[in-house]
Design an enzyme around this catalytic site. Structure first.
Site, PDB file in Angstrom:
ATOM      1  N   SER A   1      -6.204 -13.748   5.378  1.00  0.00           N
ATOM      2  CA  SER A   1      -6.541 -12.755   4.820  1.00  0.00           C
ATOM      3  C   SER A   1      -7.097 -12.721   3.578  1.00  0.00           C
ATOM      4  CB  SER A   1      -5.111 -11.746   4.724  1.00  0.00           C
ATOM      5  OG  SER A   1      -5.217 -10.375   4.390  1.00  0.00           O
TER       6      SER A   1
ATOM      7  N   ASP B   1      -5.301  -9.289  11.250  1.00  0.00           N
ATOM      8  CA  ASP B   1      -4.965 -10.133  10.183  1.00  0.00           C
ATOM      9  C   ASP B   1      -4.429 -11.344  10.636  1.00  0.00           C
ATOM     10  OD1 ASP B   1      -3.530 -11.117   7.707  1.00  0.00           O
ATOM     11  OD2 ASP B   1      -4.146  -9.102   6.853  1.00  0.00           O
TER      12      ASP B   1
END
Length: 418
Positions: free
Chosen positions: A66, A219
């Site tokens: 991320s 993610d």
């Protein structure tokens, strides 16, 4: 600086043969915490080896999930001369300057209206459009492809179409065009946090075979918000594959296969000091899990914190069992007196996060107590600053040993940092 005489002066393992790994957790705007810590590491390395060196010169693998993936991309994207495009200092400046582009602040300041609007956005779609993220990563890394990074990277994401993790690896990208998207596409995929940013779709192609591969990504924190274990496994997997190649005689094939020959720096982005009691949680429905009164998203906070801590816990046991605990350095902090939400992009909050990171350096090293959930310092712990400076010395020595031995890995995949 306090004396380090009661602690090891050298890491375990074989000089010049250790795999060096940097891993960076996910956490939205809190990515400015590890970038600030890396500023100190890079400055220390430059004091040791000269102002021209960069972090990527010392790590065989840099991994990030991320926001950690964005930081990884910045630290490894090449400039026109093939050197790292961003220093850690420049990365920190970019976080502070560009956070509001990715997470534009809501126009209302009254907390009730803020929460209502956020909740309504989550019910009808992602809180943010993702256009700001596209704009930023395109400007930062341009058309750079994954295989072009100046050192090897590993960036996780999760493919919702196949319901399995995807580990974007520059080592793999060098071998297979279908695993070689642009670095910007990888950044978007690893950062597409559910409820915050929309999922990402892109396609890679092999012009020679006309084959293609579709990616449908969210993610990477869904599977490994702390990518340290993944980075280690990917590095070992690559080395094992090389060892099976009878034609390979690179400096990496004689790696011992133990954790004693790993040097690992793992950086967290801070953990939000939020706790819930069972009586309250038992009454939550979908909305309760998606939005708490303090602005947090409990579902995401819980799986992110839990998975990150378990990676740290397991690695601590493994390194300790092989008498190489100093080879693994984890720096994490609880978020005290700061807003730990991953999308508070205000200048005030960003500055407070930077101040927190600097303060963390002055604190003693901690480990997670899995009973109390607290980060606790040991009786003989040194400060994070001392540990980081010692780690820098070890990285410098490792690099010097490699240069003096003139060990070169000419094959694609894991290679020595130059």
């Amino acid at each position: 600086m306090a004396s380090l005489t009661r602690h090891p002066t050298h890491p375990s393992g074989h000089a010049g043969k250790r795999i060096t790994i940097l891993s960076i957790d996910g956490g939205g705007v809190r990515g400015v915490i590890p970038s600030t810590i890396l500023e100190y590491l890079e400055k220390t390395l430059q004091e040791l080896d000269g102002p021209e060196v960069a972090l990527a010169d010392y790590f065989d693998v840099i991994a990030g999930t991320s926001t950690g993936g964005l930081l990884t991309a910045m630290l490894t994207a090449p400039d026109a001369e093939g050197r790292p495009k961003f220093s850690a200092k420049k990365a920190t400046e970019t976080y502070i300057k560009e956070a509001t582009v990715i997470f534009p602040p809501l126009q209302w300041d009254f907390r009730g209206l803020h929460n209502l609007r956020s909740l309504w956005r989550m019910l009808r779609g992602p809180r943010y459009s993702g256009n700001g993220l596209i704009k930023i990563v395109t400007r930062l890394v341009g058309d750079t492809r994954l295989h072009e990074t100046v050192t090897n990277v590993v960036i996780p994401a999760f493919d919702v179409a196949h319901q399995q993790p995807v580990f974007f690896s520059s080592a793999h990208a060098k071998k297979d065009p279908l695993e070689d998207p642009t670095l910007a596409e990888v950044c978007r995929g690893t950062s597409a946090a559910p409820t915050y940013l929309p999922a990402v779709h892109f396609t890679t192609t092999n012009d020679d075979t006309n084959a293609y591969r579709d990616f449908h990504l969210v993610d990477g924190g869904v599977v490994c918000n702390n990518p340290t274990g993944v980075a280690i496994n990917q590095a070992i997997k690559e080395l094992t594959a090389k060892a099976r190649d009878s034609n390979s005689n690179s400096g990496r094939v004689d790696w011992t296969g133990t954790y004693r020959d790993l040097l690992v720096l793992s950086l967290g982005t801070g953990e939000k000091a939020v706790s819930y009691n069972a009586q309250k949680v038992a009454k939550w429905g979908v909305l309760g899990w998606l939005r708490n009164g303090d602005g947090s998203t409990p579902l995401i906070e819980i799986f992110s914190n839990g998975s990150a801590d378990m990676v740290d816990y397991n690695l601590s046991i493994i390194f300790d069992s092989q008498y190489s605990s100093p080879n693994y350095l984890r720096i994490q902090t609880d978020l005290e007196k700061v807003d730990g939400t991953m999308d508070n992009s205000s200048l005030t909050n960003m500055q407070q996060l930077v101040s927190l990171a600097k303060d963390v350096l002055t604190r003693k090293q901690t480990k997670r107590n899995l009973v109390s959930g607290k980060l606790e310092a040991g009786k003989d712990s040194i400060t994070n600053e001392e540990a980081l400076r010692r780690f820098a010395q070890w990285l410098s020595e490792e690099r010097r040993c490699r240069q003096e031995s003139q060990v070169v890995d000419e094959e694609p995949g894991i290679s020595f940092a130059s």
